[in-house]
Enzyme design. Sequence first.
Site, PDB file in Angstrom:
ATOM      1  N   TRP A 103      28.090  45.224  41.267  1.00 15.64           N
ATOM      2  CA  TRP A 103      28.152  46.656  41.554  1.00 15.64           C
ATOM      3  C   TRP A 103      27.609  47.473  40.396  1.00 15.64           C
ATOM      4  O   TRP A 103      26.948  48.504  40.603  1.00 15.64           O
ATOM      5  CB  TRP A 103      29.584  47.053  41.919  1.00 15.64           C
ATOM      6  CG  TRP A 103      29.994  46.377  43.192  1.00 15.64           C
ATOM      7  CD1 TRP A 103      30.917  45.393  43.353  1.00 15.64           C
ATOM      8  CD2 TRP A 103      29.409  46.600  44.488  1.00 15.64           C
ATOM      9  NE1 TRP A 103      30.960  44.993  44.671  1.00 15.64           N
ATOM     10  CE2 TRP A 103      30.043  45.711  45.388  1.00 15.64           C
ATOM     11  CE3 TRP A 103      28.414  47.446  44.971  1.00 15.64           C
ATOM     12  CZ2 TRP A 103      29.722  45.648  46.743  1.00 15.64           C
ATOM     13  CZ3 TRP A 103      28.088  47.389  46.328  1.00 15.64           C
ATOM     14  CH2 TRP A 103      28.749  46.504  47.189  1.00 15.64           C
ATOM     15  N   ASP A 174      33.185  53.694  37.832  1.00 14.64           N
ATOM     16  CA  ASP A 174      33.339  53.307  39.231  1.00 14.64           C
ATOM     17  C   ASP A 174      34.655  52.547  39.328  1.00 14.64           C
ATOM     18  O   ASP A 174      34.788  51.437  38.811  1.00 14.64           O
ATOM     19  CB  ASP A 174      32.161  52.425  39.653  1.00 14.64           C
ATOM     20  CG  ASP A 174      32.277  51.884  41.076  1.00 14.64           C
ATOM     21  OD1 ASP A 174      33.291  52.171  41.752  1.00 14.64           O
ATOM     22  OD2 ASP A 174      31.359  51.167  41.507  1.00 14.64           O
ATOM     23  N   LYS A 198      38.888  50.296  49.849  1.00 19.19           N
ATOM     24  CA  LYS A 198      39.517  49.140  49.222  1.00 19.19           C
ATOM     25  C   LYS A 198      40.986  49.394  48.899  1.00 19.19           C
ATOM     26  O   LYS A 198      41.842  48.595  49.225  1.00 19.19           O
ATOM     27  CB  LYS A 198      38.746  48.734  47.963  1.00 19.19           C
ATOM     28  CG  LYS A 198      37.306  48.313  48.254  1.00 19.19           C
ATOM     29  CD  LYS A 198      36.559  47.953  47.000  1.00 19.19           C
ATOM     30  CE  LYS A 198      35.100  47.640  47.283  1.00 19.19           C
ATOM     31  NZ  LYS A 198      34.895  46.455  48.116  1.00 19.19           N
TER      32      LYS A 198
END
Length: 363
Positions: A103, A174, A198
Amino acid sequence: MHARPYNFYAGPAVLPQEVLEQAQSEMNNYGATGLSLMEISHRSPIYDAIHNETQLLFKELLQLPDEYHVLFLPGGASLQFSMIPMNFLTPGKVANYILSGLWAEKAIEEACKVGDVYVSFSGKANNFTKMPSLQDIQVHTQMDAYLHITSNETVNGTQLHHFPVIQDVPLIADMSSDILSRPFDISKFAVIYAGAQKNLGPAGVTIVILREEALPQHTTSLPAMLDYRTYIKHNSLYNTPPVYPIYMVNLVLKWIKHSGGLNIMEKRNEEKARLIYDAIDQSGGFYKGLAHPASRSLMNITFKIWNDELEKRFIQEASTQQLVGLEGHRSVGHIRASVYNALPYKACQALAEFMKEFQKRYS
């Protein structure tokens, strides 16, 4: 046999049972209106109350100082990979990134399309099995527009357990997969962003927590929907927001608050993860964790079995025991158990017991 499968998917992921039941009860008739919330105007007092309460719940749970804004955006974390450099990477500056996994790599790819990028740490040589230490994280005050970190890498199951303290360089994170899983000092950060799917709610809304004074002055104008100032000025109501996902996030935040807050979430998450990591570490090599022990995630536990065919059998047999979502990410394979806030302790207990029983049968 338990009524519902135990959900170990990495995202979209498990939601609290109480939240699902409340949403179900209010689906067709929200607040005695006779209408579903999905049918009610985002300009109505009914939605306005949900919108503002959700922001206040974030502020309460994270103990946000007044200078931070809570924004609701579309596009997932992937859009933030572009919006961050578009808003913060000014001419003559360089964006500093920690390359900790898939990511972070995607965030870097998007930033490179906007301006100059410097990767001050890369875990690629170690197959992203280890997060950097605080000593590995370097900034250059005169050069860096910001430092970007990924707090938890879902693919490899690694997590930053401590955050750097940086002067004069905005710290941006993030936190898509571990936001609200533990308390932390928000004052270290200029921006935190997280896709909801999530640990916060369903897919469809992205949370951005931003300190407005950290935004640089624009030298060029940005499209309205890509400019954080648009969302600040209009309280995330410049266009129609993702009403229902925000409502679901609202319910999840109330669930966290009523459960005891972030300290309790952290304690529960440590206890849940320990059950599975102990099953790995005490297996005599039958199971092997993929992440370096010092970087192990409390949210995504990755491991493998010495035999590929046994891994396939493990996943198949686990599903018959209603332990679902254990396939590793397609780029890595193997096994991954995602144990977010909403996953109950008994789910991790059931998985650990299955792991031990499976080992006995196939050792």
